[in-house]
Design an enzyme around this catalytic site. Sequence first.
Site, PDB file in Angstrom:
ATOM      1  N   GLY A 130     -14.451  22.142   4.018  1.00  0.00           N
ATOM      2  CA  GLY A 130     -15.317  21.118   4.806  1.00  0.00           C
ATOM      3  C   GLY A 130     -14.508  20.815   6.202  1.00  0.00           C
ATOM      4  O   GLY A 130     -15.177  20.047   6.926  1.00  0.00           O
ATOM      5  N   TRP A 167     -14.521  22.703   9.028  1.00  0.00           N
ATOM      6  CA  TRP A 167     -15.343  22.811  10.186  1.00  0.00           C
ATOM      7  C   TRP A 167     -16.445  22.086  10.319  1.00  0.00           C
ATOM      8  O   TRP A 167     -16.823  21.511  11.354  1.00  0.00           O
ATOM      9  CB  TRP A 167     -16.044  24.482  10.115  1.00  0.00           C
ATOM     10  N   ASP A 190     -21.938  26.710   0.961  1.00  0.00           N
ATOM     11  CA  ASP A 190     -20.821  27.521   0.262  1.00  0.00           C
ATOM     12  C   ASP A 190     -21.062  28.000  -1.076  1.00  0.00           C
ATOM     13  O   ASP A 190     -21.744  27.272  -1.602  1.00  0.00           O
ATOM     14  CB  ASP A 190     -19.462  26.748   0.540  1.00  0.00           C
ATOM     15  N   ASP A 224     -24.383  31.099  -3.513  1.00  0.00           N
ATOM     16  CA  ASP A 224     -24.001  32.314  -3.023  1.00  0.00           C
ATOM     17  C   ASP A 224     -24.870  32.941  -1.815  1.00  0.00           C
ATOM     18  O   ASP A 224     -25.982  33.011  -1.963  1.00  0.00           O
ATOM     19  CB  ASP A 224     -24.065  33.542  -3.894  1.00  0.00           C
ATOM     20  N   ASP A 239     -17.379  30.951   8.820  1.00  0.00           N
ATOM     21  CA  ASP A 239     -16.119  31.183   8.283  1.00  0.00           C
ATOM     22  C   ASP A 239     -15.733  31.957   7.056  1.00  0.00           C
ATOM     23  O   ASP A 239     -14.904  31.851   6.133  1.00  0.00           O
ATOM     24  CB  ASP A 239     -15.316  29.896   8.414  1.00  0.00           C
ATOM     25  N   LYS A 254     -16.252  34.731  11.844  1.00  0.00           N
ATOM     26  CA  LYS A 254     -14.728  35.199  11.300  1.00  0.00           C
ATOM     27  C   LYS A 254     -14.965  36.530  10.842  1.00  0.00           C
ATOM     28  O   LYS A 254     -15.710  36.801  10.025  1.00  0.00           O
ATOM     29  CB  LYS A 254     -13.993  34.342  10.343  1.00  0.00           C
TER      30      LYS A 254
HETATM   31  C1  LIG Z   1     -11.632  30.276   4.675  1.00  0.00           C
HETATM   32  S1  LIG Z   1     -12.837  29.370   3.798  1.00  0.00           S
HETATM   33  C2  LIG Z   1     -13.941  28.392   4.903  1.00  0.00           C
HETATM   34  C3  LIG Z   1     -12.840  27.179   5.320  1.00  0.00           C
HETATM   35  C4  LIG Z   1     -14.058  26.156   6.208  1.00  0.00           C
HETATM   36  N1  LIG Z   1     -14.477  26.810   7.228  1.00  0.00           N
HETATM   37  C5  LIG Z   1     -13.100  25.023   6.225  1.00  0.00           C
HETATM   38  O1  LIG Z   1     -12.922  24.921   7.703  1.00  0.00           O
HETATM   39  O2  LIG Z   1     -12.699  24.057   5.539  1.00  0.00           O
HETATM   40  C6  LIG Z   1     -14.032  30.445   3.358  1.00  0.00           C
HETATM   41  C7  LIG Z   1     -15.138  30.041   2.491  1.00  0.00           C
HETATM   42  O3  LIG Z   1     -16.245  31.230   2.204  1.00  0.00           O
HETATM   43  C8  LIG Z   1     -16.804  30.873   1.223  1.00  0.00           C
HETATM   44  N2  LIG Z   1     -17.468  32.066   0.699  1.00  0.00           N
HETATM   45  C9  LIG Z   1     -17.001  33.292   0.179  1.00  0.00           C
HETATM   46  N3  LIG Z   1     -17.999  34.070  -0.285  1.00  0.00           N
HETATM   47  C10 LIG Z   1     -19.156  33.500  -0.070  1.00  0.00           C
HETATM   48  C11 LIG Z   1     -20.566  33.681  -0.449  1.00  0.00           C
HETATM   49  N4  LIG Z   1     -20.851  34.958  -1.031  1.00  0.00           N
HETATM   50  N5  LIG Z   1     -21.342  32.714  -0.260  1.00  0.00           N
HETATM   51  C12 LIG Z   1     -21.117  31.560   0.263  1.00  0.00           C
HETATM   52  N6  LIG Z   1     -19.744  31.245   0.681  1.00  0.00           N
HETATM   53  C13 LIG Z   1     -18.776  32.191   0.571  1.00  0.00           C
HETATM   54  C14 LIG Z   1     -15.572  30.687   0.303  1.00  0.00           C
HETATM   55  O4  LIG Z   1     -15.993  29.982  -1.166  1.00  0.00           O
HETATM   56  C15 LIG Z   1     -14.781  29.651   1.094  1.00  0.00           C
HETATM   57  O5  LIG Z   1     -14.848  28.414   1.057  1.00  0.00           O
END
Ligand SMILES: C[S@@+](CC[C@H](N)C(=O)[O-])C[C@H]1O[C@@H](n2cnc3c(N)ncnc32)[C@H](O)[C@@H]1O
EC number: 2.1.1.166
Length: 206
Positions: A60, A62, A80, A96, A121, A161
């Site tokens: 959370g 961002w 997420d 997902d 992200d 990203k």
């Molecule tokens: C680097 S983290 C994000 C950090 C977030 N922006 C923050 O500021 O706290 C990447 C996120 O992408 C999510 N993610 C990965 N695959 C996903 C998917 N198929 N659908 C939704 N979210 C996904 C992961 O669960 C993870 O929480």
Amino acid sequence: MARSKSSNRWLEEHVNDPFVKQAQVDGYRSRASYKLLEINKKDRLIHPNMVVVDLGSAPGGWSQVAAKLVGHKGRVIASDILPMDAIAGVDFIQGDFTENDVFESIMATLGGDPVDVVISDMAPNISGVTVADQAASMYLVELALDMASQVLKPKGSFLAKVFQGEGYDEYLKSVRAVFDKVVVRKPDSSRSRSREVYILGKGFKG
Ligand SMILES: C[S@@+](CC[C@H](N)C(=O)[O-])C[C@H]1O[C@@H](n2cnc3c(N)ncnc32)[C@H](O)[C@@H]1O
């Protein structure tokens, strides 16, 4: 089984990381907050009253930054695959993003509101197989761009990203095709040995 050297190194780096320490002081849930703050300071992305969609939002960091920037008259819709603790001013959809029903839930939560900014992200869990990880990551950012193209208002913005590697150049081209101005950012808070960069598109051609 003993911990590997690389996981020990990650732990040491994490504990000594100035952005991790600063996040604890500032009350941010992740060091990622500083990446968005840095980009926003330079590129003036998020303003009061805006509607922002935050993809891959957990835990959370961002969303916290975006909610503060849009203020109480703005909206943040976050999503997420993992759960995320509530943040005031943020609507959260867990699921997902590769599944169509998650896309539909985000659309339903927007309720037709035109979106000013889509930020992503998202990054898949790393399997260690570089080719598969890169492909999975490119698929997520392609889906993010697809959503942005469907929900953004004309002149809206997109930040994602992306990992440099197979498919990166084509992706950059596809962002350039739908935005007037595209830049690539590598914030100081992004670890230099990470292949991640942030592609920013401004001026959605609609
Ligand atoms: C680097 S983290 C994000 C950090 C977030 N922006 C923050 O500021 O706290 C990447 C996120 O992408 C999510 N993610 C990965 N695959 C996903 C998917 N198929 N659908 C939704 N979210 C996904 C992961 O669960 C993870 O929480």
